[in-house]
Write an enzyme that holds these catalytic residues in place. Sequence first.
Site, PDB file in Angstrom:
ATOM      1  N   LYS A  34       0.832  -1.211   0.000  1.00  0.00           N
ATOM      2  CA  LYS A  34       0.000   0.000   0.000  1.00  0.00           C
ATOM      3  C   LYS A  34       0.869   1.264   0.000  1.00  0.00           C
ATOM      4  CE  LYS A  34      -0.428  -0.206   5.052  1.00  0.00           C
ATOM      5  NZ  LYS A  34      -1.270  -0.707   6.162  1.00  0.00           N
ATOM      6  N   TYR A 254      16.794  29.801   9.704  1.00  0.00           N
ATOM      7  CA  TYR A 254      15.640  30.557  10.198  1.00  0.00           C
ATOM      8  C   TYR A 254      15.631  30.621  11.725  1.00  0.00           C
ATOM      9  CZ  TYR A 254      13.325  30.460   5.611  1.00  0.00           C
ATOM     10  OH  TYR A 254      13.016  30.636   4.303  1.00  0.00           O
TER      11      TYR A 254
END
Length: 363
Positions: A34, A254
């Site tokens: 899956k 950042y």
Amino acid sequence: MTSPSSLHINLDAIAHNWLSLRARHTGETAAVVKANAYGLGAASVAPKLFAAGCRNFFTAHLSEAIAIRPLIGNANLMVLHGILPDEAELCTAHNITPVLSSLPGIALWQAHAKRLGKPLPAFLQADTGMSRLGLSPAETATLLNDRTRLDGITITYVMTHLMNAEIAEAPSNEVQFSRILEFQSHFPGAKLSLANSSGLFLDPKFASDLARPGAALYGINPTPGRPNPLKPVVTLHGKIIAIREIEPGTQVGYNGIWTAQRPSRIATVAVGYADGYFRCLGNQSFGYFDDHPAPLVGRVSMDLTTFDITGIENINLGDSLELIGKYCTPDDLALAANTNGYEILTALGQRYQRHYTGAVSNA
Ligand SMILES: *Cc1c(COP(=O)(O)O)cnc(C)c1O
């Protein structure tokens, strides 16, 4: 849309892992492919496992099953999510077996069998504790009171899914085992499908007639806290696209969540959270140059991550750091990101250049 960073997927290791899981028990062993084979590429993984001898495959969605149907000969192919209205015809057209988990699903499949005038096979899933998919005790009682609801359906397997298989001592394992045996007793002739990857490492009775491993095939440790019995599958190399020298006191990335304490050398790597290298890994992981660890410093940004390579010799622009591999497995990265290896793999980005070893031509 390719990144200079590269993802290497070892299909031979996946086949090896499937064979070693199969060797753990006398029943059959399926492969769960899956979510595009846990992000690694179902179109490459499924034919490889078919070539290794796998004859039972599971996907989550019907569309995933239809996509791999041409790649796995006439192997059995099951859809864990069962069928929705209008999907029954597609199932039979592609020789796909639904896992039925509700009375409405059973009714849809029965109506289709009636239209075709022949019995149709199905898996029947019981909810034994997860409250996710599977017949509830009330639905089971309704079904057992009116067996005609199954006319035209051949239940080949009953199945359920373990909620704590990776925790060997969890009491729920035995509870679910006794509930599914009780459920199975009402369907003579139906075999049992129980274990996922970790279930194959519990008491041998959990392996059942058809085990459904997924994660372990792809190198995730099914026995957390103990050595991984499977081979690693995935290697991620992040390309160094800039190197700079910075003074003590200089911030990186950042919000400046990391500040150099000494003269430092920083490598900027072309991998970021848009590639599934999670933002929460800021200051939390390592890249490796051979066996030299380079701490991840500062925030992970969308397309870039910075690593402290101070003191590592012979490292140059265009070289790569190993971000997932021998020294930092998907499970290690998961620990740093407060998630599991499954999420690390299924998040692996689509921009990486993907290289496969051991590919087979389609069946
Ligand atoms: C995903 C899934 C599996 C495979 O589980 P792993 O832990 O990856 O081995 C098996 N059965 C069901 C019902 C699943 O949803």
